[in-house]
Write a protein that holds these residues in place. Structure first.
Motif, PDB file in Angstrom:
ATOM      1  N   GLU A  10       0.952  -1.358  -0.049  1.00 56.21           N
ATOM      2  CA  GLU A  10      -0.086   0.037   0.088  1.00 56.21           C
ATOM      3  C   GLU A  10       0.707   1.360  -0.102  1.00 56.21           C
ATOM      4  O   GLU A  10       0.387   2.272  -0.352  1.00 56.21           O
ATOM      5  CB  GLU A  10      -0.904   0.100   1.309  1.00 56.21           C
ATOM      6  CG  GLU A  10      -2.020  -0.776   1.341  1.00 56.21           C
ATOM      7  CD  GLU A  10      -2.896  -0.958   2.504  1.00 56.21           C
ATOM      8  OE1 GLU A  10      -2.030  -0.240   3.732  1.00 56.21           O
ATOM      9  OE2 GLU A  10      -3.758  -1.541   2.655  1.00 56.21           O
TER      10      GLU A  10
ATOM     11  N   TRP B  12      -2.322   8.805  -6.977  1.00 60.45           N
ATOM     12  CA  TRP B  12      -2.831   8.307  -5.691  1.00 60.45           C
ATOM     13  C   TRP B  12      -4.115   7.616  -5.609  1.00 60.45           C
ATOM     14  O   TRP B  12      -4.366   6.735  -4.773  1.00 60.45           O
ATOM     15  CB  TRP B  12      -2.875   9.506  -4.580  1.00 60.45           C
ATOM     16  CG  TRP B  12      -1.345  10.318  -4.127  1.00 60.45           C
ATOM     17  CD1 TRP B  12      -0.979  11.231  -4.943  1.00 60.45           C
ATOM     18  CD2 TRP B  12      -0.412   9.402  -3.539  1.00 60.45           C
ATOM     19  NE1 TRP B  12       0.232  11.392  -4.377  1.00 60.45           N
ATOM     20  CE2 TRP B  12       0.663  10.396  -3.780  1.00 60.45           C
ATOM     21  CE3 TRP B  12      -0.309   8.116  -3.082  1.00 60.45           C
ATOM     22  CZ2 TRP B  12       1.846  10.138  -2.996  1.00 60.45           C
ATOM     23  CZ3 TRP B  12       0.967   7.942  -2.523  1.00 60.45           C
ATOM     24  CH2 TRP B  12       2.002   8.806  -2.313  1.00 60.45           C
ATOM     25  N   TRP B  13      -5.026   7.846  -6.287  1.00 60.47           N
ATOM     26  CA  TRP B  13      -6.388   7.695  -6.246  1.00 60.47           C
ATOM     27  C   TRP B  13      -6.639   6.275  -7.301  1.00 60.47           C
ATOM     28  O   TRP B  13      -7.858   6.120  -7.366  1.00 60.47           O
ATOM     29  CB  TRP B  13      -7.309   8.605  -6.402  1.00 60.47           C
ATOM     30  CG  TRP B  13      -7.230   9.680  -5.383  1.00 60.47           C
ATOM     31  CD1 TRP B  13      -6.585  10.920  -5.451  1.00 60.47           C
ATOM     32  CD2 TRP B  13      -7.661   9.565  -3.940  1.00 60.47           C
ATOM     33  NE1 TRP B  13      -6.365  11.614  -4.429  1.00 60.47           N
ATOM     34  CE2 TRP B  13      -6.926  10.874  -3.439  1.00 60.47           C
ATOM     35  CE3 TRP B  13      -8.350   8.745  -3.259  1.00 60.47           C
ATOM     36  CZ2 TRP B  13      -7.365  11.211  -2.061  1.00 60.47           C
ATOM     37  CZ3 TRP B  13      -8.364   9.118  -1.796  1.00 60.47           C
ATOM     38  CH2 TRP B  13      -8.141  10.244  -1.346  1.00 60.47           C
ATOM     39  N   SER B  14      -5.593   5.949  -7.943  1.00 62.42           N
ATOM     40  CA  SER B  14      -6.060   4.785  -9.081  1.00 62.42           C
ATOM     41  C   SER B  14      -6.103   3.249  -8.597  1.00 62.42           C
ATOM     42  O   SER B  14      -6.159   2.599  -9.383  1.00 62.42           O
ATOM     43  CB  SER B  14      -5.304   5.002 -10.365  1.00 62.42           C
ATOM     44  OG  SER B  14      -3.653   4.783  -9.589  1.00 62.42           O
ATOM     45  N   GLY B  15      -5.925   3.156  -7.363  1.00 57.68           N
ATOM     46  CA  GLY B  15      -6.064   1.745  -6.788  1.00 57.68           C
ATOM     47  C   GLY B  15      -4.605   1.154  -6.694  1.00 57.68           C
ATOM     48  O   GLY B  15      -3.986   1.797  -7.244  1.00 57.68           O
ATOM     49  N   GLY B  16      -4.608   0.133  -5.671  1.00 61.78           N
ATOM     50  CA  GLY B  16      -3.479  -0.630  -5.431  1.00 61.78           C
ATOM     51  C   GLY B  16      -2.501   0.041  -4.437  1.00 61.78           C
ATOM     52  O   GLY B  16      -1.464  -0.904  -3.929  1.00 61.78           O
ATOM     53  N   LYS B  17      -2.777   1.076  -4.129  1.00 61.78           N
ATOM     54  CA  LYS B  17      -1.947   1.868  -3.132  1.00 61.78           C
ATOM     55  C   LYS B  17      -2.788   2.745  -2.170  1.00 61.78           C
ATOM     56  O   LYS B  17      -3.857   3.002  -2.570  1.00 61.78           O
ATOM     57  CB  LYS B  17      -0.711   2.507  -3.844  1.00 61.78           C
ATOM     58  CG  LYS B  17      -1.284   3.788  -4.446  1.00 61.78           C
ATOM     59  CD  LYS B  17      -0.194   4.589  -4.820  1.00 61.78           C
ATOM     60  CE  LYS B  17       0.414   4.229  -6.266  1.00 61.78           C
ATOM     61  NZ  LYS B  17      -0.181   4.549  -7.543  1.00 61.78           N
ATOM     62  N   SER B  18      -2.163   2.834  -1.073  1.00 65.40           N
ATOM     63  CA  SER B  18      -2.879   3.836   0.067  1.00 65.40           C
ATOM     64  C   SER B  18      -2.878   5.374  -0.640  1.00 65.40           C
ATOM     65  O   SER B  18      -1.757   5.802  -0.966  1.00 65.40           O
ATOM     66  CB  SER B  18      -2.234   3.823   1.280  1.00 65.40           C
ATOM     67  OG  SER B  18      -2.679   4.848   2.026  1.00 65.40           O
ATOM     68  N   PRO B  19      -4.049   5.961  -0.794  1.00 72.87           N
ATOM     69  CA  PRO B  19      -3.949   7.281  -1.421  1.00 72.87           C
ATOM     70  C   PRO B  19      -3.233   8.270  -0.195  1.00 72.87           C
ATOM     71  O   PRO B  19      -2.843   9.529  -0.730  1.00 72.87           O
ATOM     72  CB  PRO B  19      -5.126   7.727  -1.511  1.00 72.87           C
ATOM     73  CG  PRO B  19      -6.230   6.547  -0.972  1.00 72.87           C
ATOM     74  CD  PRO B  19      -5.464   5.489  -0.527  1.00 72.87           C
TER      75      PRO B  19
END
Lengths: 141, 294
Positions: A10, B12-19
């Protein structure tokens, strides 16, 4: 003593924590200094009690309040590392707290209005607040 | 941001990671603290509203002017300054523990967690002393019916009103019952042997009144009852946060000692406990402002 590693997909990047403890101690001294100034102003209000005009008392209290906000900023930004986080996180924490601005203004104004309603307006009625009751004193023994 | 550069063009908001670029646990700790900030804020603002609504709120410099082992010395702001510095210092040791965690230095984390726990316990000890001092205090105050009583500070009683003049006090003494006059006379002989106390009971009302009126006693009106409830409620709620913070810190110390975080490869739990602990310090900054300074 190798630097810590996360295996968390994440997290895109880690803030740089390789620096020393110099900044931490600096903020400690800043917080201490702000607290000492607050205490000095508080003591000034105590020592000059009854000799100061309402405007001086109020403005001293406002200054103490501003110093408190400065302390809060340093604690949150440096000790809680919010200043090292990305803007998205900072905004999601800080923006909702803006509600406090209205919250404080509205409620303190309400308290003040309540006091004006209680007060006697040229003794046309009596000032009333709750008194400690005899029963409370008796039941305490 | 220091020397860290955000990778440019990060979506940041495209998924797969924490925004927010932090773990789930840390985001939730922040949101918990934000909701807790609103709870404390609501309490403090409620206190402010009631304080603004009366003419005779207690002067903190009169209520909080004592220090352990200093007897009746008038020392406004002194004890609360000590409490404030204890909490600031334990915040520093906490952030140093987090720093040692970043360096993966197990011994350093242990050392600073111990210091933080000691700071928290010292703060709780101070608060216990302060509460005891108020709850067992003996202040001579005039009730609504015009008689004098010996009052502590509790959620139902507040002896911190305006001072009575000498004549007002003498008038009130005339109306006061024998039992209360004895109780008031006994507050004059603090630390004296119980023979004094027995002696007071056998005096007549007029003798007691003369004795009390000629002493250096400070009698007051009673103050708004809400004072005790707000003071004990808010400092108690904060003290409970300190207490649970100390427990959390003890658990974190033990987990560090057992090598759990070393095996995990990071000390993020120390960071999360640290966020809570700093929040406790942050709230105290405002409690200090609202109850003691202004």
């Amino acid at each position: 003593m190798s630097a810590q590693h996360f295996e968390n997909p994440e997290i895109t990047f880690h803030p740089d924590h390789s620096g020393g403890t110099k900044k931490i101690w600096k903020i400690f001294w800043v917080l201490s200094a702000l607290t000492i100034i607050e205490l000095a102003l508080g003591y000034f209000l105590y020592a000059k009690h009854g000799q100061l005009g309402a405007a001086t008392v109020l403005s001293t209290k406002v200054v103490i309040g501003i110093l408190t906000l400065a302390k809060a900023y340093y604690i949150v930004s440096v000790f809680m590392h919010l200043g090292d986080e990305i803007r998205n996180l900072i905004m999601t924490i800080v923006v909702p707290l803006v509600l406090f601005v209205w919250f404080i203004i509205a409620f303190l104004a309400d308290g003040n209005s309540w006091k004006n309603l209680r007060n006697t307006r040229g003794k046309s009625r009596t000032y009333q607040t709750e008194e400690v009751s005899k029963e409370a004193v008796e039941s305490h023994k | 941001m220091g020397s860290t550069a955000i990778p440019t063009g990060t979506k940041w908001w495209s998924g797969g990671k924490s925004p927010f670029n932090v773990s789930y646990g840390k985001v939730m700790m922040w949101y918990f603290l934000m909701s807790d900030a609103f709870t404390f804020g609501a309490f403090l603002i409620s206190y402010g509203t009631i304080r603004f609504s009366v003419n005779n709120w207690a002067d903190p410099n009169h209520v909080f002017n004592s220090f352990p082992f200093a007897g009746h010395a008038n020392l406004p702001l002194a004890f609360v300054s000590l409490m404030t510095f204890i909490l600031i210092f334990s915040s520093v040791t906490m952030v140093l523990a987090v720093h040692e965690g970043h360096q993966m230095n197990k011994k350093g984390v242990e050392k600073y967690m111990i210091l933080t726990i000691i700071g928290g316990a010292a703060f709780l000890g101070c608060q216990a002393w302060e509460w005891t001092h108020l709850l067992t205090g003996e202040h001579v105050a005039m009730l609504g019916d015009g008689t004098l009583s010996v009052l502590p500070t509790t959620v139902k009683m507040n002896p911190w009103g305006a001072a009575l003049s000498h004549t007002e006090m003498v008038d009130a003494l005339q109306k006061t019952s024998h039992e209360q006059l004895v109780a008031i006379a006994n507050t004059l002989h603090h630390g004296a042997e119980s023979a004094h106390h027995a002696a007071a009971a056998s005096l007549t009302n007029q003798e007691l009144i003369n004795q009390i009126a000629s002493s250096e006693i400070h009698a007051t009106h009673t103050g708004p009852i809400a004072f005790g409830g707000y003071f004990f409620g808010i400092t108690g709620f904060h003290g409970f946060h300190v207490f649970s913070g100390v427990i959390i810190n003890i658990v974190m110390y033990l987990k560090t000692k057992l090598g759990h975080f070393e095996q995990r490869g990071h000390y993020e739990m120390i960071e999360k406990a640290g966020l809570y602990w700093h929040f406790v310090d942050l709230v105290w900054v405002f409690v200090f402002l609202c109850f003691y300074l202004v």
